[in-house]
Write a protein that holds these residues in place. Structure first.
Motif, short mmCIF file in Angstrom:
data_model
loop_
_atom_site.label_atom_id
_atom_site.label_comp_id
_atom_site.label_asym_id
_atom_site.label_seq_id
_atom_site.Cartn_x
_atom_site.Cartn_y
_atom_site.Cartn_z
N THR A 202 0.99 -1.16 -0.02
CA THR A 202 -0.02 0.23 0.17
C THR A 202 0.77 1.75 0.06
OG1 THR A 202 0.13 -0.02 2.63
CG2 THR A 202 -1.34 -1.20 1.11
N ILE A 290 -8.65 -0.94 4.61
CA ILE A 290 -7.74 -2.23 3.59
C ILE A 290 -7.91 -3.13 4.58
CG2 ILE A 290 -5.37 -2.95 3.43
CD1 ILE A 290 -6.11 -0.44 1.28
N GLN A 313 -14.84 -4.04 -9.13
CA GLN A 313 -13.76 -4.37 -9.10
C GLN A 313 -12.02 -5.06 -9.98
OE1 GLN A 313 -12.50 -8.55 -7.86
NE2 GLN A 313 -14.19 -8.93 -8.14
N GLU A 315 -7.79 -4.04 -9.94
CA GLU A 315 -6.61 -4.61 -9.78
C GLU A 315 -5.49 -3.02 -9.62
OE1 GLU A 315 -2.46 -7.52 -9.59
OE2 GLU A 315 -2.94 -6.41 -11.41
N VAL A 316 -5.21 -2.22 -8.39
CA VAL A 316 -5.33 -1.32 -7.95
C VAL A 316 -3.35 -0.87 -8.32
CG1 VAL A 316 -6.78 0.00 -7.71
CG2 VAL A 316 -6.15 -0.79 -5.93
N VAL A 320 -3.05 -6.27 -4.69
CA VAL A 320 -4.30 -4.73 -4.50
C VAL A 320 -5.08 -5.17 -5.35
CG1 VAL A 320 -5.10 -2.66 -2.91
CG2 VAL A 320 -2.39 -3.64 -2.89
N GLN A 321 -6.11 -5.67 -4.80
CA GLN A 321 -7.57 -5.67 -5.10
C GLN A 321 -8.73 -4.74 -4.87
OE1 GLN A 321 -7.18 -7.06 -8.07
NE2 GLN A 321 -8.99 -7.61 -8.72
N GLU A 322 -8.88 -3.18 -5.54
CA GLU A 322 -10.49 -2.58 -4.79
C GLU A 322 -11.54 -3.34 -5.49
OE1 GLU A 322 -10.01 2.08 -5.96
OE2 GLU A 322 -11.35 1.01 -7.32
N TYR A 323 -12.52 -3.31 -4.41
CA TYR A 323 -13.57 -3.83 -4.55
C TYR A 323 -14.61 -2.33 -4.52
CZ TYR A 323 -11.62 -8.62 -4.27
OH TYR A 323 -11.60 -9.77 -3.85
N SER A 324 -15.38 -2.19 -4.93
CA SER A 324 -16.11 -0.81 -5.28
C SER A 324 -17.71 -1.29 -5.42
CB SER A 324 -16.67 -0.52 -6.54
OG SER A 324 -15.08 0.47 -6.95
N LYS A 330 -15.47 1.77 -0.92
CA LYS A 330 -14.31 0.83 -1.53
C LYS A 330 -14.16 0.11 -0.64
CE LYS A 330 -14.58 3.90 -5.57
NZ LYS A 330 -13.14 4.31 -6.92
N TYR A 332 -10.31 -2.93 0.22
CA TYR A 332 -9.31 -2.76 -0.40
C TYR A 332 -8.76 -4.35 -0.30
CZ TYR A 332 -9.25 1.56 -2.95
OH TYR A 332 -9.81 2.59 -3.58
#
Length: 419
Positions: A202, A290, A313, A315-316, A320-324, A330, A332
């Motif tokens: 992060t 997180i 979703q 990968e940011v 690390v995967q972002e889930y909206s 959101k 992570y």
């Protein structure tokens, strides 16, 4: 030389350097290796291992080989394998290693079966997948197995359940329960490496952040201590009243998961249990939180619920995967909810793994010699082995134990002298 060969050569050299770098901080393992080269206590013994394939693990396998054993290794987690270490073990150290980072579940279990083709006399496990696969899919090999070892809290729990059900077919030593393992590996190793993994993934600031540790066993203690040391405001979630009280007296807030989720900037699970971060917690989780897991299996965060709540979703960052969520929040997730210190970092420092893997090595030697005296059950590491590792580690650090005088020994063994 084509590009593929060049890359492979570079990978092998990188892995070799990494293994030697770790060995610099593993004096106890080096001590065992030197003795074993002379004595060959494992001559004729076949050892199958299912462990996180890291530079520290490599030094354990090299030591077993130094002792005369025939060895084979596979990974104990699809995302904990270091491919450069695999390459070096196969090409430089002649240790057959069957693992690849990021492999799917089918490939993961097929590699366990490949290692079992060695027809082992002793199994060395991290999470008990090797032992359970042997008992369920390769039962014809069980009669030749002398014993096994297990590295983790989760694995020991599984094996004790097997023994309780009379399903365990050979003796296993619970390496995790050795004092020179869990008091140092679980606490200091997990503490430092978990924070390291989160930081690598992060690059966020811990100081001032609300940091939630779910579970206050030895791993949770280490994570909470290190997060606090970096300035985080630490909250502990526990189901055990004594551990919760300990966390409170150690200076941490203690709360329910419901309450903690609402303000958490970071959540780390370390319980060995399922769905400790569940849908009801995700329903109220702080925007931008997180999520990560430091337990052995990726079951502690309810990943199915997380998927179902998500409208998008991506990968940011690496690992690390972002889930909206549908309501706009959101969260992570680091490393697919697998071991954060190994998916996003290099695992525990070599200094502590020196003790853990010395316990593994000496337990393998003990099983090779004493297996006939042991029933089909789970055993602690013999106390004299545990203490010998502590003494060797202290000596390597330039420290010396005090010795009791004869007078003091007599006093401790008497009852006549009072007030």
């Amino acid at each position: 030389m084509d590009m593929t060969e060049k890359i492979n050569t570079e990978l092998v050299e990188q892995g070799k350097n990494k293994i030697m770098w770790a060995r610099n901080k593993m004096p106890v393992i080096r001590n065992i290796s030197e003795r074993w080269k002379r004595e060959q206590p494992l001559a004729g013994i076949r050892v199958a291992a299912c462990l996180h394939v890291t530079s520290k693990t490599a030094n354990l396998l090299i030591t077993l080989k130094d002792g005369g054993a025939e060895v084979a290794l596979c990974g104990s987690n699809p995302l904990s394998t270091q491919d450069d270490v695999v390459a070096a073990l196969n090409e430089v150290y002649d240790v057959p290693t069957h693992a690849k980072r990021g492999e799917d579940k089918d490939s993961f279990y097929n590699r366990i079966l490949t290692v079992l083709d060695l027809q082992p006399h002793i199994t060395v496990d991290d999470g008990a997948d090797l032992i359970t696969t042997l008992h369920s899919q390769r039962k014809e090999l069980l009669d030749s197995v002398l014993g096994g070892t297990e590295e983790t809290t989760t694995g020991v729990t599984r094996l004790k359940a097997m023994a309780k059900d009379n399903y365990l077919k050979y003796p296993v030593i619970a390496v995790n329960d050795a004092m020179t393992k869990h008091m140092f590996d679980n606490r200091y190793g997990t503490g430092q490496s978990t924070i390291d993994g989160i930081m690598r993934a992060t690059n966020y600031l811990l100081a001032g952040a609300h940091f939630v540790v779910v579970g206050y066993g030895w791993c949770g203690r280490g994570i909470a201590k290190d997060a606090s040391g970096m300035g985080a405001r630490v909250t502990v979630v526990e189901v055990d009243s004594v551990r919760a009280l300990e966390a409170a007296l150690d200076g941490f807030e203690v709360s329910s998961m419901d309450e903690a989720a609402e303000k958490a900037d970071f959540i780390v699970t370390t319980t060995g249990n399922k769905n400790v971060v569940d849908k009801k917690h995700l329903d109220k989780i702080n925007d931008g939180c997180i999520l990560s897991n430091a337990g052995h299996f990726n079951v502690e965060i309810n990943l199915q619920a997380l998927e179902e709540m998500t409208k998008e979703q991506r990968e940011v960052r690496p690992d690390v995967q972002e889930y909206s969520f549908k309501d706009g929040r959101k969260v992570y997730l680091i490393g697919e909810g697998r071991l954060v210190n190994l998916t996003a970092g290099e695992g525990h420092p070599a200094d502590v793994m020196d003790m853990s893997f010395s316990n593994q090595a000496l337990s393998v030697e003990y099983l090779a010699k004493e297996h006939e005296q042991l029933a089909k059950d789970v055993y602690p590491v013999p106390r004299h082995l545990d203490e010998s590792i502590a003494k060797l580690k202290l000596k390597s650090m330039g420290m010396e134990l005090e010795q009791l005088t004869d007078e003091q020994i007599d006093y401790l063994n008497s009852w006549e002298i009072g007030t």
